[in-house]
Design a protein around this motif. Structure first.
Motif, PDB file in Angstrom:
ATOM      1  N   LYS A 208       0.805  -1.237  -0.044  1.00  0.00           N
ATOM      2  CA  LYS A 208      -0.044  -0.127  -0.154  1.00  0.00           C
ATOM      3  C   LYS A 208       0.906   1.211   0.089  1.00  0.00           C
ATOM      4  O   LYS A 208       0.594   2.376  -0.576  1.00  0.00           O
ATOM      5  CB  LYS A 208      -0.857  -0.018   1.250  1.00  0.00           C
ATOM      6  CG  LYS A 208      -2.026   1.120   1.341  1.00  0.00           C
ATOM      7  CD  LYS A 208      -2.678   1.113   0.224  1.00  0.00           C
ATOM      8  CE  LYS A 208      -4.097   1.249   0.106  1.00  0.00           C
ATOM      9  NZ  LYS A 208      -4.768   1.637  -1.123  1.00  0.00           N
ATOM     10  N   ILE A 209       1.881   1.024   0.671  1.00  0.00           N
ATOM     11  CA  ILE A 209       2.693   2.443   0.849  1.00  0.00           C
ATOM     12  C   ILE A 209       3.476   2.669  -0.413  1.00  0.00           C
ATOM     13  O   ILE A 209       3.586   3.654  -0.886  1.00  0.00           O
ATOM     14  CB  ILE A 209       3.882   2.297   2.125  1.00  0.00           C
ATOM     15  CG1 ILE A 209       3.213   2.132   3.264  1.00  0.00           C
ATOM     16  CG2 ILE A 209       5.012   3.201   1.920  1.00  0.00           C
ATOM     17  CD1 ILE A 209       4.165   1.694   4.481  1.00  0.00           C
ATOM     18  N   VAL A 210       3.856   1.553  -1.106  1.00  0.00           N
ATOM     19  CA  VAL A 210       4.365   1.772  -2.422  1.00  0.00           C
ATOM     20  C   VAL A 210       3.601   2.051  -3.407  1.00  0.00           C
ATOM     21  O   VAL A 210       3.817   2.990  -4.280  1.00  0.00           O
ATOM     22  CB  VAL A 210       5.109   0.282  -3.235  1.00  0.00           C
ATOM     23  CG1 VAL A 210       5.428   0.300  -4.390  1.00  0.00           C
ATOM     24  CG2 VAL A 210       6.288  -0.334  -2.007  1.00  0.00           C
ATOM     25  N   GLU A 211       2.226   1.776  -3.471  1.00  0.00           N
ATOM     26  CA  GLU A 211       1.234   2.253  -4.106  1.00  0.00           C
ATOM     27  C   GLU A 211       0.988   3.627  -4.146  1.00  0.00           C
ATOM     28  O   GLU A 211       0.719   4.537  -4.931  1.00  0.00           O
ATOM     29  CB  GLU A 211      -0.008   1.532  -3.817  1.00  0.00           C
ATOM     30  CG  GLU A 211      -1.271   1.862  -4.636  1.00  0.00           C
ATOM     31  CD  GLU A 211      -2.676   1.008  -4.147  1.00  0.00           C
ATOM     32  OE1 GLU A 211      -3.502   1.740  -4.272  1.00  0.00           O
ATOM     33  OE2 GLU A 211      -2.487  -0.196  -4.103  1.00  0.00           O
ATOM     34  N   LEU A 212       1.166   4.262  -2.819  1.00  0.00           N
ATOM     35  CA  LEU A 212       0.862   5.597  -2.561  1.00  0.00           C
ATOM     36  C   LEU A 212       2.039   6.410  -3.019  1.00  0.00           C
ATOM     37  O   LEU A 212       2.188   7.497  -3.709  1.00  0.00           O
ATOM     38  CB  LEU A 212       0.968   6.090  -0.712  1.00  0.00           C
ATOM     39  CG  LEU A 212      -0.484   5.453  -0.366  1.00  0.00           C
ATOM     40  CD1 LEU A 212      -0.260   5.322   1.119  1.00  0.00           C
ATOM     41  CD2 LEU A 212      -1.645   6.397  -0.833  1.00  0.00           C
ATOM     42  N   ILE A 213       3.416   5.873  -3.043  1.00  0.00           N
ATOM     43  CA  ILE A 213       4.179   6.571  -3.747  1.00  0.00           C
ATOM     44  C   ILE A 213       4.319   6.594  -5.180  1.00  0.00           C
ATOM     45  O   ILE A 213       4.529   7.950  -5.728  1.00  0.00           O
ATOM     46  CB  ILE A 213       5.758   5.722  -3.015  1.00  0.00           C
ATOM     47  CG1 ILE A 213       6.053   5.954  -1.731  1.00  0.00           C
ATOM     48  CG2 ILE A 213       6.835   6.332  -4.297  1.00  0.00           C
ATOM     49  CD1 ILE A 213       7.029   4.938  -1.063  1.00  0.00           C
ATOM     50  N   ALA A 214       3.755   5.678  -5.694  1.00  0.00           N
ATOM     51  CA  ALA A 214       3.474   5.534  -7.245  1.00  0.00           C
ATOM     52  C   ALA A 214       2.566   6.675  -7.374  1.00  0.00           C
ATOM     53  O   ALA A 214       2.414   7.115  -8.533  1.00  0.00           O
ATOM     54  CB  ALA A 214       2.915   4.273  -7.462  1.00  0.00           C
ATOM     55  N   SER A 215       1.566   6.955  -6.619  1.00  0.00           N
ATOM     56  CA  SER A 215       0.548   8.293  -6.672  1.00  0.00           C
ATOM     57  C   SER A 215       1.084   9.347  -6.734  1.00  0.00           C
ATOM     58  O   SER A 215       0.285  10.363  -6.600  1.00  0.00           O
ATOM     59  CB  SER A 215      -0.615   7.704  -5.877  1.00  0.00           C
ATOM     60  OG  SER A 215      -1.079   6.581  -6.274  1.00  0.00           O
TER      61      SER A 215
END
Length: 125
Positions: A89-96
């Motif tokens: 989820k944290i990686v997904e946020l960074i990608a966002s």
């Protein structure tokens, strides 16, 4: 620097506002949900958005998406705060394109480091 703090928990908003004041930031604004925050962001000029991830109605991830998709707001630094410990989820946020991420609970030193990093890398006042 004009800062907007968003969290659905009044106690967390209070803690964040107190920390920001202790760090010398004058009169940060607050919103109790992502929908209220989005309205405030569109009406005022903020230098930084600090938002919780998990909120009802419009959560932090959805708010980030709306901010990044808005021509006026797309460059606004966004510091996400959450008790989320799911690395995917944290990686997904960074990608966002979240600017920074802090895991709850955090202390004044952690907030100070995040704000310093954002200042240094985003050239904000």
């Amino acid at each position: 620097m004009k800062i907007l703090v968003v969290d659905d928990m009044p106690s967390m908003r209070h803690v964040m506002m107190h920390m920001l004041t202790n760090l010398g930031y004058k009169n940060p604004d607050e919103a109790s949900c992502g929908l209220q925050a989005l309205k405030m962001l569109r009406l005022n000029n903020y230098d930084l958005l600090i938002t919780d991830l998990h909120m009802p109605n419009l959560n932090g991830e959805q708010l980030l998406s709306k901010v990044r998709g808005d021509k006026k707001l797309c460059n606004l630094p966004v510091l996400m705060v959450s008790s989320e410990d799911d690395k995917a989820k944290i990686v997904e946020l960074i990608a966002s394109e979240v600017t920074g991420f802090m895991v709850k609970p955090f202390n004044l030193s952690t907030l100070k480091k995040q704000l310093h990093w954002i200042h240094s890398n985003r050239n904000i006042a």
